[in-house]
Scaffold this active site. Structure first.
Site, PDB file in Angstrom:
ATOM      1  CG  ASP A  49      -1.946  -1.215   0.952  1.00 50.22           C
ATOM      2  OD1 ASP A  49      -2.064  -1.807   0.349  1.00 50.22           O
ATOM      3  OD2 ASP A  49      -2.764  -1.093   2.190  1.00 50.22           O
ATOM      4  CG  HIS A 100      -4.549   2.740  -0.718  1.00 54.76           C
ATOM      5  ND1 HIS A 100      -5.382   2.128   0.050  1.00 54.76           N
ATOM      6  CD2 HIS A 100      -3.525   3.306   0.204  1.00 54.76           C
ATOM      7  CE1 HIS A 100      -5.071   2.327   1.284  1.00 54.76           C
ATOM      8  NE2 HIS A 100      -3.946   2.651   1.442  1.00 54.76           N
ATOM      9  CG  HIS A 210       2.359   0.062   4.462  1.00 51.89           C
ATOM     10  ND1 HIS A 210       2.028  -0.987   5.300  1.00 51.89           N
ATOM     11  CD2 HIS A 210       1.082   0.849   4.213  1.00 51.89           C
ATOM     12  CE1 HIS A 210       0.719  -0.722   5.805  1.00 51.89           C
ATOM     13  NE2 HIS A 210       0.088   0.180   5.241  1.00 51.89           N
TER      14      HIS A 210
HETATM   15 ZN    ZN Z   1      -2.571   3.205   3.098  1.00 49.78          ZN
END
Ligand code: ZN
Length: 255
Positions: A49, A100, A210
């Site tokens: 992400d 996202h 991430h």
């Molecule tokens: Zn995020």
């Protein structure tokens, strides 16, 4: 659609505690159906992400290539516009792009119109950069609202949560992070047949890591890379197959 993957929504509960649970818990279905597991215990879906991040994403792509692993990248629209070539590269290397939002807000506090715009602007950015439309959406911070599920659906997407969130944004060591990812190996060793475990057979992990940081570019995610460097060959030795979210969900959802 791979219906066994996606639990059906239940009637929204009016109590505040249920609302808070439904807003953030990855397996809660109060605010609509979500994907949080792969259908087979040997299928692992790696997801990243908050990118693209020019300081980390290229290194991550090389690391994934070295281990012949495909992953899913839930990118932030405003970052996509800053680094479109990097987003094109993610897709060119065989990975899946997901939405996202455009600016990474907490959608629990966003009205329907703002929510629609956040998703649309991110999709447009991905289209401009990579020439394709995302089919998968992950809410920032995992927060959902009562209207999010309908908006995601009307924009032709499905919501993806996770089964494991190790917390790679925390200021901890690479060893700490590596240990936090141990449950994936534990699950793989158990080799539970479908239907015998948690979630009625929804047994493979969706790991949420991430490669970027929503509040600033060039975030240092070298500990995430180090933990993956440790685990990728070990996961493969355990017989795990690295799948994108589309591969996990099957052709019916893709088409
Ligand atoms: Zn995020």
């Amino acid at each position: 659609m791979g219906l066994w993957l996606i639990a059906g929504p239940v009637v929204a509960a009016g109590f505040a505690s249920f609302t808070a649970y439904g807003a953030v818990h990855p397996r809660a279905q109060i605010f609509g159906a979500t994907l949080f597991r792969t259908p087979h215990p040997q299928q692992l879906a790696l997801t990243f992400d908050d990118g693209p991040n020019p300081a980390i994403t290229p290194k991550l792509l090389d690391l994934l290539d070295r281990h012949r692993a495909k992953a899913t990248f839930f990118v932030i629209g405003r970052y996509v516009r800053q680094f479109p070539a990097l987003v094109k590269e993610i897709a060119a290397r065989g990975h899946l792009l997901g939405n996202h939002t455009d600016s990474h807000p907490n959608l629990f506090f966003c009205a329907p119109a703002e929510t629609r715009d956040e998703l649309l602007r991110c999709t447009e950015a991905i289209q401009q950069a990579a020439g394709l439309e995302p089919r998968w959406f992950r809410p920032p911070f995992g927060f959902r609202s009562p209207w999010l599920g309908g908006i995601v659906h009307r924009q032709g997407m499905h919501t993806v949560m996770w089964s494991l969130l190790p917390g790679d944004w925390r200021d901890k060591s690479a060893d700490w992070l590596t240990a936090r990812m141990q449950p994936i190996a534990d699950h793989a060793r158990k080799k539970l047949p479908p239907g015998s475990g948690y979630g009625g057979g929804l047994l493979g992990d969706i790991l949420c890591l991430h490669d970027g940081y929503h509040a600033a570019q060039n975030a240092d995610r070298t500990r995430t890379l180090a933990a993956l460097e440790f685990w990728l060959p070990r996961w493969r030795d355990l017989g795990l197959e690295f799948v994108t979210i589309s591969q996990a969900a099957g052709k019916a959802v893709e088409g």
